[in-house]
Enzyme design. Structure first.
Site, PDB file in Angstrom:
ATOM      1  N   ASP A 197       0.814  -1.208   0.000  1.00  0.00           N
ATOM      2  CA  ASP A 197       0.000   0.000   0.000  1.00  0.00           C
ATOM      3  C   ASP A 197       0.849   1.260   0.000  1.00  0.00           C
ATOM      4  O   ASP A 197       0.392   2.324  -0.431  1.00  0.00           O
ATOM      5  CB  ASP A 197      -0.924  -0.020   1.223  1.00  0.00           C
ATOM      6  CG  ASP A 197      -1.850   1.174   1.260  1.00  0.00           C
ATOM      7  OD1 ASP A 197      -2.605   1.363   0.282  1.00  0.00           O
ATOM      8  OD2 ASP A 197      -1.832   1.924   2.251  1.00  0.00           O
ATOM      9  N   MET A 256      -7.194   5.964   3.257  1.00  0.00           N
ATOM     10  CA  MET A 256      -7.393   7.053   2.298  1.00  0.00           C
ATOM     11  C   MET A 256      -6.210   7.247   1.358  1.00  0.00           C
ATOM     12  O   MET A 256      -6.248   8.123   0.505  1.00  0.00           O
ATOM     13  CB  MET A 256      -7.644   8.361   3.059  1.00  0.00           C
ATOM     14  CG  MET A 256      -8.933   8.386   3.870  1.00  0.00           C
ATOM     15  SD  MET A 256     -10.405   8.200   2.841  1.00  0.00           S
ATOM     16  CE  MET A 256     -10.283   9.659   1.819  1.00  0.00           C
ATOM     17  N   ARG A 257      -5.160   6.423   1.515  1.00  0.00           N
ATOM     18  CA  ARG A 257      -3.989   6.632   0.668  1.00  0.00           C
ATOM     19  C   ARG A 257      -4.308   6.422  -0.805  1.00  0.00           C
ATOM     20  O   ARG A 257      -3.811   7.141  -1.671  1.00  0.00           O
ATOM     21  CB  ARG A 257      -2.849   5.706   1.105  1.00  0.00           C
ATOM     22  CG  ARG A 257      -1.567   5.947   0.327  1.00  0.00           C
ATOM     23  CD  ARG A 257      -0.410   5.108   0.829  1.00  0.00           C
ATOM     24  NE  ARG A 257       0.126   5.654   2.069  1.00  0.00           N
ATOM     25  CZ  ARG A 257       0.094   5.035   3.230  1.00  0.00           C
ATOM     26  NH1 ARG A 257      -0.474   3.840   3.320  1.00  0.00           N
ATOM     27  NH2 ARG A 257       0.611   5.581   4.306  1.00  0.00           N
ATOM     28  N   ALA A 258      -5.169   5.458  -1.108  1.00  0.00           N
ATOM     29  CA  ALA A 258      -5.512   5.186  -2.501  1.00  0.00           C
ATOM     30  C   ALA A 258      -6.191   6.395  -3.141  1.00  0.00           C
ATOM     31  O   ALA A 258      -5.915   6.741  -4.299  1.00  0.00           O
ATOM     32  CB  ALA A 258      -6.419   3.964  -2.594  1.00  0.00           C
TER      33      ALA A 258
END
Length: 716
Positions: free
Chosen positions: A199, A280-282
């Site tokens: 991720d 929320m990184r995506a």
């Protein structure tokens, strides 16, 4: 200002044939390093390293403070730079660096090292920069990133996320800037990264060699031409390199002006929610990628096609829901989500058409996938472009073929009607959480989560003189070693006179990863459908446990007239699960051949990796057929494993009201315990947590582990 010249002739980036997805991922990170780097997954020999080195040649030169080891920018030097403060220092220009991190690098080589002796005796921060400092404002390339130790990957990705590296040793700390374009490559067959580490990479791309003969011919032709005359080959591609370099610079200048409207933002949020990505990184990576795509196409507005391309690059590796799930994205579902989310601004108006010139460099933004320059702009005629590798999609598992029920064979003698026919592979039952099976003693293998070992990380258990470079300082032991000599060394005031012989490093105890070698009985006595499904479910559960504990795994299967190595020792647990799913059953039970083949695999593996201790897991009902005295031969083979001190455990698969207890006898010969399928479960109340007992190398105490295990089971 002085200029540092680079005379190295790298293979031109624009001369690489195909690899459109990787090309696009690298270019987008060159335009917007905030995307977070790119992870390249695929087979070896696909020009991954060549493209990364070629990209570094396309990056603009950087202004640095002369003599600064941390590449500070003259206009805005890092106020915390260990070589600072710089003031009105001279500036120089140098090409963008491409730094490679080797798989065997140590923590000090990556982040740098402090001279603890000078820090204690002189009170100064004597710091030797590491690779993170060298890569600042450049490219950091990590080949086979999945083979790095987990703590090194953590340090690497933390620095990439924070833009800084911190080095701390016993209260002495140093911080320096570390902003770089991170590129990692890996071969999935050698093992996967943990999902939380996957991720942290912004984008991921799949690469594979072209299967088109014409394209492969062109690859060989260009490579031979480069080897014959690197300078002449580079000169023929100089115009293409210059145009691409100018386009990258133009996209960088345009990037701050790109508008990400509410419509694309809603599409991004809806896509991440529909594919159930964690955190929320995506969303943030998709937004930055879509913005970079617009700048690459010389637009100031993000369009739905930018969001779609960003999803294909940013989401596949974040879709992993379990260790054995293949990364991928359902493009039909993606298109449906993008269509349903509308892509309109709050006023209800569609996003405006992009402004700007219709034709960009190299034939315009539409010249190739994602606005890539077409491959046919080179100095010689080339074959037509082949499409980039298609991203894998999630697929439903195939339903296993039905197999006929077959009864058990008599122990110790062949069946009267001859060997049982081979049965089709059956599916495994649902995996479950297993109990931890340990190797006894204290090892010194690679960091992991299975058996006790002396490791670089863990609880401190003592101190010793350093072996080579000083690792973690044991401060109390160091002071204790130096204290008796202070008067003789001339100390008359405050401060401690410390010499190198006084230094002591901490001895730490943690856990290591082991080599778990599965020896699986696939004979006719195991071929009953429900029984073999349960056995495969148990092995699959143990594979999952090995994945979580950072083990290497291997698999030996035996049936018919012999045994085979179904999976040589590897870090790829996914490969083990795939081989298990395809495993057919049937025939006699050559138990001795399976154990002898396991002994040979371990002998070879000890030469390759002597510090990794093995654990043999024999999955069988204990029956043996074929040849004279099959049970006696099997027990002699088990004794050979036990004589070498190999830790073993037998998973007893015998079922039915009448049990022969042959698996328990095999366990006694191996010097380890026998556990039933039910006792293997972590939530079982019928067994205690077991430590696998290995027989001493001299062979003394044979059978004690098995007898003790049988006693414990009776007591439970």
């Amino acid at each position: 200002m002085t200029t540092t010249k680079n005379t190295t002739r790298q293979y031109p980036f624009t001369a690489v044939v195909g690899m459109d997805d990787m090309r696009l991922g690298l270019l987008l990170n060159a335009i917007s390093p905030a995307i977070g780097g790119v992870l390249v997954r695929g087979e070896k020999g696909t020009a991954k390293s060549t493209m990364v080195r070629g990209l570094a040649e396309l990056m603009p030169v950087v202004d640095v403070v002369a003599g600064c080891r941390f590449a500070c920018a003259p206009a805005a030097p890092d106020p915390a730079c260990p070589d600072g403060p710089h003031g009105a220092a001279d500036a120089e220009q140098r090409p963008t660096r491409m730094v490679e991190l080797p798989v065997g690098a140590s923590e000090d080589r990556l982040v740098g090292a402090l001279d603890i002796e000078r820090a204690l005796s002189e009170g100064v921060k004597a710091f030797e920069p590491g690779l993170l400092a060298d890569a600042h404002r450049g490219v950091l390339y990590v080949d086979e990133v999945n083979l790095l130790h987990d703590h090194l990957v953590d340090l690497l990705l933390d620095a990439a996320a924070m833009g800084a590296s911190y080095v701390e040793r016993e209260g002495v700390s140093v911080r320096h800037a570390a902003r770089f374009l991170l590129v990692g490559t890996m071969n999935p067959e050698e093992g996967e990264l943990r999902p939380q580490l996957l991720d942290r990479f912004g984008l991921t791309v799949e690469v594979a060699a072209s299967r088109e003969p014409e394209q492969r011919v062109e690859v060989v032709r260009r490579r031979l031409a480069y080897d014959d005359d690197p300078a002449g080959f580079a000169a023929r591609w100089a115009d293409e390199e210059r145009r691409l370099r100018e386009r990258i610079a133009l996209a960088r200048e345009l990037l701050p002006q790109v508008r990400l409207g509410d419509g694309p933002l809603r599409q991004i949020a809806a896509t991440c929610a529909a594919f159930e990505v964690d955190g929320m990184r995506a969303d943030i990576v998709m937004a930055r990628t879509a913005t970079a795509l617009a700048a690459w196409d010389e637009r100031t507005e993000v369009l739905p096609e930018d969001v779609r391309q960003a999803a294909l690059l940013a989401l596949p590796h974040r879709r992993r829901r379990a260790p054995f799930d293949a990364p991928g994205l359902d493009e039909d579902k993606l298109d449906q989500v993008l269509e349903e989310s509308g892509g309109q601004d709050p006023e209800g108006e569609d996003d405006p058409e992009p402004e700007g010139p219709d034709d960009g460099p190299d034939g315009g933004p539409g010249g190739g996938p994602g606005g890539l320059p077409p491959q046919d702009g080179g100095p010689r005629e080339q074959p037509g472009d082949a499409p980039g590798p298609e991203l894998p999609r999630q697929q439903e598992p195939e339903r296993p073929a039905r197999s006929e029920e077959s009864g058990p064979e008599p122990a110790g003698e062949p069946a009267a009607s001859g060997p049982a026919p081979e049965q089709a592979a059956v599916g495994a039952t649902e995996p479950f959480r297993t109990r931890r099976l340990d190797v006894p003693g204290l090892g010194e293998g690679a960091d992991g989560r299975r058996s006790r070992a002396r490791t670089a990380h863990g609880r401190t258990t003592g101190a010793r003189r350093p072996r080579g470079a000083l690792g973690k300082l044991h401060l109390a032991a160091t002071v204790q070693a130096a204290a008796p000599h202070q008067w003789a060394r001339g100390r008359r005031g405050p401060g401690l006179v410390v010499r190198r012989d006084d230094l002591r490093e901490a001895v730490r105890e943690g856990r290591e990863g082991n080599l778990v070698l599965f020896v699986v009985d696939a004979s006719g006595s195991m071929a009953a459908r429900k029984r073999m499904g349960a056995v495969k479910g148990a092995v699959l559960s143990l594979l999952l446990d090995a994945y979580q504990r950072r083990d290497k795994i291997g698999m030996v299967t035996f049936r018919g007239s012999g045994a085979e190595v179904a999976l040589p020792p590897t870090s790829s647990v996914e490969a083990g699960a795939a081989r298990l799913a395809q495993l057919p059953t049937g025939g006699r039970t050559p138990l001795s051949e399976g154990l002898l083949r396991a002994h040979e695999v371990l002998r070879v593996e000890r030469l390759r990796d002597p510090s990794r201790r093995p654990l043999v897991v024999v999955v069988t009902d204990g029956r043996a057929t074929g040849g004279p005295e099959p049970l006696a031969r099997a027990h002699r083979a088990a004794g050979l494993l036990a004589a070498g001190g190999t830790a073993s455990v037998v998973v007893d698969c015998e079922a039915g009201p009448v049990r022969l207890g042959l698996a328990g006898e095999l366990a006694r010969e191996l010097g380890g315990p026998a556990v039933t399928l039910d006792e293997l479960r972590a939530d079982s109340v019928s067994a205690l947590v077991r430590t696998v007992q290995g027989r001493p190398a001299a062979g003394k105490g044979a059978g004690r582990g098995g007898d003790r295990d049988r006693h414990n089971r009776k007591a439970a």
